[in-house]
Design a protein around this motif. Structure first.
Motif, PDB file in Angstrom:
ATOM      1  N   GLN A  34       0.665  -1.280  -0.112  1.00  0.00           N
ATOM      2  CA  GLN A  34      -0.022   0.066   0.006  1.00  0.00           C
ATOM      3  C   GLN A  34       0.981   1.311  -0.048  1.00  0.00           C
ATOM      4  OE1 GLN A  34      -3.204  -0.461  -0.456  1.00  0.00           O
ATOM      5  NE2 GLN A  34      -3.597   1.844  -0.754  1.00  0.00           N
ATOM      6  N   ALA A  35       2.032   1.291   0.714  1.00  0.00           N
ATOM      7  CA  ALA A  35       2.904   2.456   0.630  1.00  0.00           C
ATOM      8  C   ALA A  35       3.347   2.708  -0.715  1.00  0.00           C
ATOM      9  CB  ALA A  35       4.029   1.924   1.730  1.00  0.00           C
ATOM     10  N   TYR A  36       3.721   1.409  -1.314  1.00  0.00           N
ATOM     11  CA  TYR A  36       4.376   1.487  -2.691  1.00  0.00           C
ATOM     12  C   TYR A  36       3.222   1.980  -3.682  1.00  0.00           C
ATOM     13  CZ  TYR A  36       7.022  -0.013  -6.825  1.00  0.00           C
ATOM     14  OH  TYR A  36       7.728   0.314  -7.782  1.00  0.00           O
ATOM     15  N   TYR A  37       1.945   1.767  -3.477  1.00  0.00           N
ATOM     16  CA  TYR A  37       0.894   2.229  -4.173  1.00  0.00           C
ATOM     17  C   TYR A  37       0.868   3.563  -4.303  1.00  0.00           C
ATOM     18  CZ  TYR A  37      -3.837   3.381  -5.521  1.00  0.00           C
ATOM     19  OH  TYR A  37      -4.976   3.935  -5.934  1.00  0.00           O
ATOM     20  N   TYR A  38       1.087   4.300  -3.270  1.00  0.00           N
ATOM     21  CA  TYR A  38       1.158   5.926  -3.290  1.00  0.00           C
ATOM     22  C   TYR A  38       2.292   6.417  -4.009  1.00  0.00           C
ATOM     23  CZ  TYR A  38      -3.264   5.965  -0.597  1.00  0.00           C
ATOM     24  OH  TYR A  38      -4.554   5.611  -0.574  1.00  0.00           O
ATOM     25  N   LEU A  39       3.142   5.745  -3.940  1.00  0.00           N
ATOM     26  CA  LEU A  39       4.585   6.297  -4.365  1.00  0.00           C
ATOM     27  C   LEU A  39       4.815   5.967  -5.832  1.00  0.00           C
ATOM     28  CD1 LEU A  39       7.247   5.715  -1.519  1.00  0.00           C
ATOM     29  CD2 LEU A  39       5.792   7.753  -1.934  1.00  0.00           C
ATOM     30  N   LYS A  40       4.473   5.273  -6.422  1.00  0.00           N
ATOM     31  CA  LYS A  40       5.109   4.622  -7.627  1.00  0.00           C
ATOM     32  C   LYS A  40       4.658   5.491  -8.645  1.00  0.00           C
ATOM     33  CE  LYS A  40       5.463   0.746 -11.095  1.00  0.00           C
ATOM     34  NZ  LYS A  40       5.250  -0.241 -11.499  1.00  0.00           N
ATOM     35  N   PRO A  41       3.369   5.867  -8.845  1.00  0.00           N
ATOM     36  CA  PRO A  41       2.733   6.469 -10.178  1.00  0.00           C
ATOM     37  C   PRO A  41       3.163   7.843 -10.128  1.00  0.00           C
ATOM     38  CG  PRO A  41       1.030   6.274  -8.476  1.00  0.00           C
ATOM     39  CD  PRO A  41       2.169   5.539  -7.886  1.00  0.00           C
ATOM     40  N   HIS A  42       3.622   8.449  -9.220  1.00  0.00           N
ATOM     41  CA  HIS A  42       4.167   9.717  -8.873  1.00  0.00           C
ATOM     42  C   HIS A  42       5.618  10.119  -9.308  1.00  0.00           C
ATOM     43  CE1 HIS A  42       3.886  14.119  -8.030  1.00  0.00           C
ATOM     44  NE2 HIS A  42       4.473  13.982  -6.980  1.00  0.00           N
ATOM     45  N   LYS A  43       6.078  10.906 -10.118  1.00  0.00           N
ATOM     46  CA  LYS A  43       7.509  11.124 -10.442  1.00  0.00           C
ATOM     47  C   LYS A  43       7.846  12.649 -10.031  1.00  0.00           C
ATOM     48  CE  LYS A  43       8.630   6.944 -11.462  1.00  0.00           C
ATOM     49  NZ  LYS A  43       7.353   6.216 -10.957  1.00  0.00           N
ATOM     50  N   PRO A  44       7.772  13.203  -8.830  1.00  0.00           N
ATOM     51  CA  PRO A  44       8.616  14.536  -8.822  1.00  0.00           C
ATOM     52  C   PRO A  44       9.718  14.622  -9.329  1.00  0.00           C
ATOM     53  CG  PRO A  44       8.565  13.359  -6.545  1.00  0.00           C
ATOM     54  CD  PRO A  44       7.891  12.490  -7.626  1.00  0.00           C
ATOM     55  N   GLU A  45      10.183  16.072  -9.262  1.00  0.00           N
ATOM     56  CA  GLU A  45      11.675  16.548  -9.412  1.00  0.00           C
ATOM     57  C   GLU A  45      12.260  15.753  -8.207  1.00  0.00           C
ATOM     58  OE1 GLU A  45      13.128  18.022 -11.779  1.00  0.00           O
ATOM     59  OE2 GLU A  45      11.457  17.825 -13.060  1.00  0.00           O
ATOM     60  N   ILE A  46      13.700  15.388  -8.377  1.00  0.00           N
ATOM     61  CA  ILE A  46      14.356  14.743  -7.238  1.00  0.00           C
ATOM     62  C   ILE A  46      14.928  15.614  -6.294  1.00  0.00           C
ATOM     63  CG2 ILE A  46      16.559  14.807  -8.603  1.00  0.00           C
ATOM     64  CD1 ILE A  46      16.792  11.778  -7.133  1.00  0.00           C
ATOM     65  N   ASP A  47      15.072  16.894  -6.792  1.00  0.00           N
ATOM     66  CA  ASP A  47      15.463  18.105  -6.024  1.00  0.00           C
ATOM     67  C   ASP A  47      14.341  18.392  -4.925  1.00  0.00           C
ATOM     68  OD1 ASP A  47      17.226  20.091  -5.124  1.00  0.00           O
ATOM     69  OD2 ASP A  47      16.223  21.575  -6.509  1.00  0.00           O
ATOM     70  N   GLY A  48      14.865  18.135  -3.814  1.00  0.00           N
ATOM     71  CA  GLY A  48      13.594  18.611  -2.737  1.00  0.00           C
ATOM     72  C   GLY A  48      12.869  17.278  -2.413  1.00  0.00           C
ATOM     73  N   ASN A  49      13.302  16.114  -2.973  1.00  0.00           N
ATOM     74  CA  ASN A  49      12.283  14.997  -3.169  1.00  0.00           C
ATOM     75  C   ASN A  49      13.179  13.638  -2.801  1.00  0.00           C
ATOM     76  OD1 ASN A  49       9.630  15.832  -2.816  1.00  0.00           O
ATOM     77  ND2 ASN A  49      10.113  16.863  -5.109  1.00  0.00           N
ATOM     78  N   VAL A  50      14.315  13.837  -2.149  1.00  0.00           N
ATOM     79  CA  VAL A  50      15.191  12.696  -2.118  1.00  0.00           C
ATOM     80  C   VAL A  50      14.777  11.680  -1.191  1.00  0.00           C
ATOM     81  CG1 VAL A  50      17.739  11.975  -1.246  1.00  0.00           C
ATOM     82  CG2 VAL A  50      17.446  14.089  -2.357  1.00  0.00           C
ATOM     83  N   ASP A  51      14.084  11.852   0.052  1.00  0.00           N
ATOM     84  CA  ASP A  51      13.492  11.019   0.727  1.00  0.00           C
ATOM     85  C   ASP A  51      12.527  10.300   0.022  1.00  0.00           C
ATOM     86  OD1 ASP A  51      15.015  11.898   2.945  1.00  0.00           O
ATOM     87  OD2 ASP A  51      13.414  12.796   3.769  1.00  0.00           O
ATOM     88  N   TYR A  52      11.661  10.974  -0.886  1.00  0.00           N
ATOM     89  CA  TYR A  52      10.528  10.380  -1.711  1.00  0.00           C
ATOM     90  C   TYR A  52      11.303   9.039  -2.402  1.00  0.00           C
ATOM     91  CZ  TYR A  52       6.738   9.905  -4.750  1.00  0.00           C
ATOM     92  OH  TYR A  52       5.682   9.468  -5.492  1.00  0.00           O
TER      93      TYR A  52
END
Length: 134
Positions: A34-52
């Motif tokens: 379920q955690a992966y379900y929320y992350l996989k489809p979204h690809k933000p810029e890596i700058d500022g989103n390293v934790d993501y």
């Protein structure tokens, strides 16, 4: 909290922090899928989103979505090339995907940085020895 975050995502699906918070909640409850379900489809810029990207890469690797893991770890190593743990993750994902040349390059890079724990260094040494066997 989950309901509120889900409502927030329905209004603002591109808001990375909602996705990351939901993923953390599900991960804390030991629900990797379920955690992966929320992350996989979204690809933000890596700058500022390293934790993501770190969470995405780790979850993809543990759930055997090796293509996604490789992409995320490559983005992390490109963005922060001096972080040995990203190279280790790339090595493990490439190793699982049977991309031997990439795995060896990543393992050697991580090893040469000297930032890893003794157990990680031992793991890398064992994998390099195994992969370099004729």
């Amino acid at each position: 909290a989950v309901t509120l975050l889900q409502e927030g995502l329905s209004v603002s699906p591109a808001y990375t922090n909602f996705r990351l918070m939901l993923a953390r909640i599900y991960l804390k409850n030991k629900n990797k899928q379920q955690a992966y379900y929320y992350l996989k489809p979204h690809k933000p810029e890596i700058d500022g989103n390293v934790d993501y990207y770190a969470m995405l890469a780790g979850l993809a690797q543990s759930l055997d979505d090796l293509d996604t893991a490789l992409i995320a770890y490559k983005q992390l190593t490109n963005y922060e090339p001096n972080r040995a743990k990203w190279w280790l993750g790339l090595g493990i994902s490439a190793d699982k995907a049977q991309q031997v040349r990439l795995a060896l390059t990543a393992y050697h890079t991580a090893q040469n940085m000297g930032q890893l724990s003794a157990s990680s260094r031992n793991y890398i040494n064992a994998r390099i020895a195994q992969l370099e066997k004729p």
